[in-house]
Design an enzyme around this catalytic site. Structure first.
Site: not given
Length: 294
Positions: A134-136
């Site tokens: 998951l993106d930051k």
């Protein structure tokens, strides 16, 4: 999120920067001690973890600090909570602001590193493996494997084992279409910028199904199901639709009204890699998303 009595909550009353605000409300602590609380990821702003000293605060925001004695307890995981764990997998709910895995700049304050430390308390030989990312700045449900074998099985049979990946996005503008499907071929530039091509097979095929949940003239809350899981897929597809995800400067968002990226992994369901049992995990849609798209 940690239980409220484990946290100190403060309401912001004027425009300021995060470190400055913390020094004021925690005036009984030294500057260094406040700085380290920030660096260790013990601070959240409106439910997302923030470590930047100069992060701008606006009146009405809630700043919440995980108390030191709680952070020192071995089981406290910063910026995430465990939804499920067995001998093969761990499923977490990740806060926006926490990296999934290490980057050149940040090694330790990641979901992967914390879970590695967590399982190694039980036995030093235990390990954690990344299955998907998951993106930051995306929050929500994420799964890790506890062995190379489980990781391989999940990755090699991802299409077959994973049944549902549902995301919710807060996007800019009023989405006129109530539902639809976006299909394009995604390519990446040297600077890691993703863009869509309509030419068949020119890049990786990306398919997103979307439906509008609620909205007003400024913002829409949209639920998406991913048929493919490409890098930045939702962010690129929403920009293609002319409704970039709120706070997504990289892909066309003009403003950041919620202090984070408006993207959340709401549901992950799959067949267990060992038992083949069907499992479904959900993480509630952040309240801020609902509020903006009322």
């Amino acid at each position: 999120m940690a239980h409220q009595n484990k946290r100190l909550n403060f309401t912001v009353d004027e425009n300021t920067e995060l470190l400055k605000f913390l020094l004021k409300v925690m005036s009984n602590r030294s500057r260094n001690s406040v700085k380290s609380i920030l660096t260790r990821g013990q601070v959240t702003v409106d439910e997302h973890m923030e470590t930047k000293h100069n992060y701008p605060l606006k009146p009405g925001q809630t700043v919440s600090v995980l108390k030191n004695n709680e952070a020192k307890k071995e089981t406290v995981l910063v910026g995430m909570s465990i939804l499920y764990e067995d001998r093969d997998i761990i499923v977490i709910n990740k806060d926006a602001g926490l990296l999934s895995i290490a980057t050149e700049k940040e090694r330790n304050l990641t979901a992967h590193h914390q879970l590695m430390e967590y399982v190694q308390r039980e036995h030093p030989a235990n390990r954690i493996f990344i299955v998907h990312r998951l993106d930051k700045d995306t929050s929500g449900v994420m799964m890790f494997a506890k062995s190379e074998k489980t990781k391989r099985k999940l990755q090699d049979n991802w299409k077959k084992l994973v049944k549902e990946r549902t995301y919710v996005a807060l996007v800019e503008g009023e989405l006129k279409q109530n539902k639809g499907t976006i299909k394009s071929w995604l390519k990446e530039t040297k600077t890691h910028y993703m863009f869509s091509s309509s030419l068949k097979n020119n890049g990786q095929l990306a398919i997103t199904h979307f439906k509008k949940i609620q909205g007003n003239k400024d913002y829409s809350l949209v639920e998406m199901q991913l048929e493919t899981g490409r890098k930045n897929q939702i962010r690129v597809h929403m920009r293609d639709l002319g409704h970039p995800v709120v706070g997504d400067k990289k892909y066309g968002s003009k403003e950041n009204v919620i202090g984070r990226l408006g993207l959340h992994a709401k549901i992950l369901s799959f067949y267990h890699p060992r038992t083949n049992q069907f499992m479904l995990f959900r993480a509630d849609v952040p309240k801020l998303f609902m509020k903006k798209a009322k």
